[in-house]
Design an enzyme around this catalytic site. Structure first.
Site, PDB file in Angstrom:
ATOM      1  N   HIS A  19       0.848  -1.190   0.000  1.00  0.00           N
ATOM      2  CA  HIS A  19       0.000   0.000   0.000  1.00  0.00           C
ATOM      3  C   HIS A  19       0.883   1.239   0.000  1.00  0.00           C
ATOM      4  CE1 HIS A  19      -3.661  -2.279   1.806  1.00  0.00           C
ATOM      5  NE2 HIS A  19      -3.708  -2.251   0.493  1.00  0.00           N
ATOM      6  N   THR A  45       2.631  -5.406  -8.341  1.00  0.00           N
ATOM      7  CA  THR A  45       1.657  -4.487  -8.899  1.00  0.00           C
ATOM      8  C   THR A  45       2.409  -3.261  -9.410  1.00  0.00           C
ATOM      9  OG1 THR A  45       1.221  -3.734  -6.647  1.00  0.00           O
ATOM     10  CG2 THR A  45      -0.335  -5.310  -7.595  1.00  0.00           C
ATOM     11  N   GLY A  46       1.796  -2.523 -10.320  1.00  0.00           N
ATOM     12  CA  GLY A  46       2.461  -1.502 -11.117  1.00  0.00           C
ATOM     13  C   GLY A  46       3.347  -0.504 -10.405  1.00  0.00           C
ATOM     14  N   THR A  48       4.214  -0.235  -7.186  1.00  0.00           N
ATOM     15  CA  THR A  48       5.165  -0.877  -6.273  1.00  0.00           C
ATOM     16  C   THR A  48       6.318  -1.492  -7.054  1.00  0.00           C
ATOM     17  OG1 THR A  48       3.396  -1.345  -4.694  1.00  0.00           O
ATOM     18  CG2 THR A  48       5.426  -2.608  -4.455  1.00  0.00           C
ATOM     19  N   GLY A  66      -2.573  -1.692  -8.308  1.00  0.00           N
ATOM     20  CA  GLY A  66      -3.593  -2.384  -7.523  1.00  0.00           C
ATOM     21  C   GLY A  66      -5.014  -1.899  -7.764  1.00  0.00           C
ATOM     22  N   ASP A  71      -4.305  -6.223  -8.352  1.00  0.00           N
ATOM     23  CA  ASP A  71      -4.553  -7.237  -7.323  1.00  0.00           C
ATOM     24  C   ASP A  71      -5.248  -8.455  -7.934  1.00  0.00           C
ATOM     25  OD1 ASP A  71      -3.478  -5.610  -5.276  1.00  0.00           O
ATOM     26  OD2 ASP A  71      -5.402  -4.600  -5.031  1.00  0.00           O
ATOM     27  N   ASP A  91      -1.236  -1.647   4.792  1.00  0.00           N
ATOM     28  CA  ASP A  91      -1.343  -0.619   5.822  1.00  0.00           C
ATOM     29  C   ASP A  91      -2.604  -0.853   6.640  1.00  0.00           C
ATOM     30  OD1 ASP A  91      -1.503   1.641   7.388  1.00  0.00           O
ATOM     31  OD2 ASP A  91      -1.214   3.048   5.743  1.00  0.00           O
ATOM     32  N   HIS A  98      -9.959   0.122  -2.687  1.00  0.00           N
ATOM     33  CA  HIS A  98     -10.016  -1.185  -3.346  1.00  0.00           C
ATOM     34  C   HIS A  98      -9.855  -2.319  -2.329  1.00  0.00           C
ATOM     35  CE1 HIS A  98      -5.732  -0.243  -3.254  1.00  0.00           C
ATOM     36  NE2 HIS A  98      -5.462  -1.495  -3.496  1.00  0.00           N
ATOM     37  N   ASP A 101     -10.698  -5.861  -3.220  1.00  0.00           N
ATOM     38  CA  ASP A 101      -9.695  -6.509  -4.064  1.00  0.00           C
ATOM     39  C   ASP A 101      -8.586  -7.102  -3.217  1.00  0.00           C
ATOM     40  OD1 ASP A 101     -11.183  -5.434  -6.146  1.00  0.00           O
ATOM     41  OD2 ASP A 101      -9.853  -3.711  -6.392  1.00  0.00           O
ATOM     42  N   ARG A 107      -7.447 -13.910   0.201  1.00  0.00           N
ATOM     43  CA  ARG A 107      -8.253 -15.135   0.224  1.00  0.00           C
ATOM     44  C   ARG A 107      -7.722 -16.146  -0.787  1.00  0.00           C
ATOM     45  NH1 ARG A 107     -11.743 -17.574  -2.823  1.00  0.00           N
ATOM     46  NH2 ARG A 107     -13.171 -19.063  -1.884  1.00  0.00           N
TER      47      ARG A 107
END
Length: 156
Positions: A19, A45-46, A48, A66, A71, A91, A98, A101, A107
């Protein structure tokens, strides 16, 4: 659901996600563990992934950001067996637009029995594990067996 053994190779496919308020911590963690991480395939993710790549020089396959679907892309890669480890510095103090997501990603990581680290301490434990350097097996849902049983049910 039945489960089957699935091997994880010695060279891991490590997903890196953070995050906004945790990106600096993840970058610092990646710099600290650069020598280990460069032995594995990295994806993220982009934003990050781009920031890690710029700060460390590590090659990172970048997905979408994300909030723009990254995600879900990562979750799909987990389902397809293309991710071995998820390091997700999230965080706990900031609600995310999101958030559904993020919950879906965590999960699906649990469904497919992916090791997950959500903070520096757990990521340190994971990366220093003897299993990080060698292949090992984990139990995953037997999806083909599930499909076969569903076909058998509908045939009756």
């Amino acid at each position: 659901m039945e489960y089957i053994d699935q091997p994880i190779a010695a060279q891991k496919r490590v997903a890196l996600v953070a995050h906004d308020n945790r990106k600096a911590s993840l970058i610092e963690w990646c710099q600290k563990h650069r020598a280990v991480l460069e032995q594995h395939q990295l994806l993220g993710t982009g934003t990050t992934g781009s920031k890690i790549e710029a700060a460390t020089g590590l090659a990172v396959e970048k997905l979408f950001s994300g909030p723009m679907g990254g995600d879900q892309q990562l979750g799909a890669k987990i389902c397809q067996g293309e991710v071995d480890i998820l390091i997700f510095f999230w965080d706990p103090f900031e609600p995310m637009p999101h958030d559904p997501d993020v919950k879906a990603l965590l999960r699906i990581a649990a469904v497919w029995n992916i090791p997950v680290a959500c903070n520096g301490s757990s990521a340190d434990m994971m990366i220093h594990s003897a299993l990080m350097e060698r292949s090992f097996s984990r139990l995953v849902p037997d999806y083909q067996g599930y499909l076969d049983s569903r076909k058998a049910e509908t045939a009756v």
